[in-house]
Scaffold this active site. Structure first.
Site: not given
Ligand code: AHR
Length: 509
Positions: A27, A72, A172-173, A244, A292, A351
């Site tokens: 990203e 993001n 995205n999100e 995460y 992700e 990432q």
């Molecule tokens: O990977 C970091 C961020 O985590 C990304 O930009 C977003 O999609 C997520 O909240």
């Protein structure tokens, strides 16, 4: 009597392991691009300005696919500003990470890097501040043949052949209030349907990923999936999942059981998607793009996007330093993904470099492996062919955050030539003996690697990462790990809080 029993049968198959399961993510965030994959002044830079040392580690990691440009970031990205002569590109203020984006790397530079490195690109379009026209134009820019406006712009910018990008994320999100241009499920569902329709009219061969929830904890989880798919079910191929995990307040047991949370999250999204399909009496199955996933100390170390000062020149943002404990959890999350190979063909470790990443760099300096590098690289190398439907009979432990979770987890893959990949986690703080019952087949283990969790505080830098690897990551003495082998059962010993991978053969008896 062993502590756990795992049954492997050549006819009990979960699904083919899609190579895109071993994807990652770059990203425009912090130092992922600048001083990550791209650093023209670095001694290891190639003639295009990309770091050879980082690309080499990316290959060693076994990454098959890379998602780009966000995240993001994509939700306020104007892709047109980052194509054409570099000297004419203007910097813009990225509001997602409050960073001045110099636009030195854009669509062409990224796609050509991916192509040179033999990595499949996964592109995302901006459905935050932009919409249908910009998304369709980007598909045309990437995949169109000569003779139309955006394809001709690509050709004018020096690239004649279409890139043929297959995988596209519809934003995205979009459920997250932090997202620039955040939408509710109806607004997003309608926009995703219209943008996806236009994108497919440009190139009907593309596959589309619609945004699912940003995590299972989102208040709209479930309802979001149902609504969004009610608009897009017939159009899209995949729904995204993001997750995460981190250790909270020293609760090691819950952290080690993060794979159980991921497992339930997948089951729930599959159930939500299938419910929409059932209502529509559709035979189509929506699969998951887990684009992700990782360990990220999001709640405990990250101040939040809005609290970041405005910065320039590739600032250090979310450069989490990982421990061997984190690496055991990453290995276990991969076990979960393999066990859902039938419904999860695409995934991205978020990432790739510097930003919550298995690869770290210093500007002008070294590139090195974080502890999380090893289980990912080993799984990507050994998990080939078909994931078996592994039956695990193990005691469970009670965890604060995830309730009951099995002490031992396992995944196994078998390739056409009979090569076996076997992946085991022992989440307990005791040695565990595991019976591997190989029903209808002979099993032999020839190679093994293990990651032992540590209690160390992770420290930034190549020397520390090397020390952690030396102490925690090792080849397994296969003969030493074998407790016994008789009557179609092989017994192995797993160290406390460990992740182990074995290679071997699994042949029909
Ligand atoms: O990977 C970091 C961020 O985590 C990304 O930009 C977003 O999609 C997520 O909240």
């Amino acid at each position: 009597m062993a502590d756990a029993r795992i049954t492997l049968h050549p006819d009990f198959r979960r699904g083919v392991v899609d190579r895109r399961l071993f994807g990652s993510f770059v990203e425009h965030l912090g130092r992922a691009v600048y001083t990550g994959i791209f650093e023209p002044d670095h001694p290891a830079a190639d003639e295009h300005g990309f770091r050879r040392d980082v690309a080499d580690l990316t290959h060693e990691l076994g990454v098959s696919m890379v998602r780009y440009p966000g995240g993001n970031f994509v939700s306020n990205y104007v892709w047109e500003d980052a194509v054409g002569p570099v000297a004419e590109r203007k910097p813009f203020l990225d509001l997602a990470w409050r960073t001045v984006e110099p636009n030195l790397v854009g669509t062409d530079e990224f796609l050509q890097w991916a192509e040179r490195e033999g990595i499949e690109p996964m592109m995302a379009v901006n459905l935050g501040t932009r919409g249908v026209a910009a998304a369709a134009a980007l598909v045309e820019y990437c995949n169109g043949e000569a003779g139309t406006r955006w394809a001709d712009l690509r050709i004018a910018n020096g690239r004649t052949e279409p890139y043929g990008v297959t995988l596209w994320c519809l934003g995205n999100e979009m459920d997250g209030p932090w997202q620039i241009g955040h939408k509710d499920a109806h607004e997003y569902g309608k926009l995703a349907a219209e943008a996806g329709k236009a994108m497919k009219l440009v190139d009907p061969s593309i596959s589309l990923v619609v945004c699912g929830s940003s995590s299972m904890q989102m208040p709209t989880f479930g309802e979001w999936e149902r609504t969004v798919l009610s608009y897009t079910y017939d159009l899209v191929d995949h729904i995204s999942m993001h997750a995460y995990y981190e250790e909270h307040d020293g609760d090691r047991a819950s952290f080690l059981a993060s794979g159980t949370a991921m497992d339930r999250f997948i089951d729930r999204v599959v159930a939500s998607a299938d419910a929409v399909g059932a209502e529509r009496r559709s035979d189509k199955k929506i699969t998951i793009s887990f684009d992700e996933w990782n360990v990220w100390y999001l709640e405990t170390r990250f101040p939040g996007e809005a609290n970041l000062p405005i910065q320039r020149d590739a600032p250090r943002i979310i450069e989490d330093v990982y421990s061997a404990l984190d690496a055991v959890v990453v290995g276990d999350l991969l076990v979960t993904l393999l066990n859902h190979a039938d419904r999860v063909p695409v995934a991205a470790l978020a990432q790739l470099v510097n930003v919550i990443a298995p690869i770290m760099t210093e500007p002008g300096g070294e590139a090195w492996r974080q502890p999380t590098f090893y289980p990912f690289a080993t799984t990507a190398r050994l998990a080939r062919g078909t994931a078996l439907d592994v039956r695990v009979d193990a005691p469970s432990l009670r965890t604060e955050r995830h309730g009951e979770a099995p002490v031992v987890t396992a995944a196994a893959t078998v390739d056409d030539d009979g090569s076996l990949g076997l992946f085991l986690t022992n989440r307990s703080d005791q040695v565990v003996e595991v019976d591997l019952a190989h029903v209808g087949a002979t099993l032999s283990l020839t190679e093994g690697h293990q990651m032992l969790a540590d209690h160390e505080t992770a420290v930034h830098g190549p020397e520390h990462a090397a020390k952690v690897a030396e102490a925690s990551w090792s080849a397994v003495d296969v003969a030493g790990a074998l407790v016994g082998s008789a009557d179609g059962t092989t017994t192995v010993r797993l160290a406390p809080e460990s992740w182990t991978a074995f290679a071997g053969t699994f042949a029909r008896a």
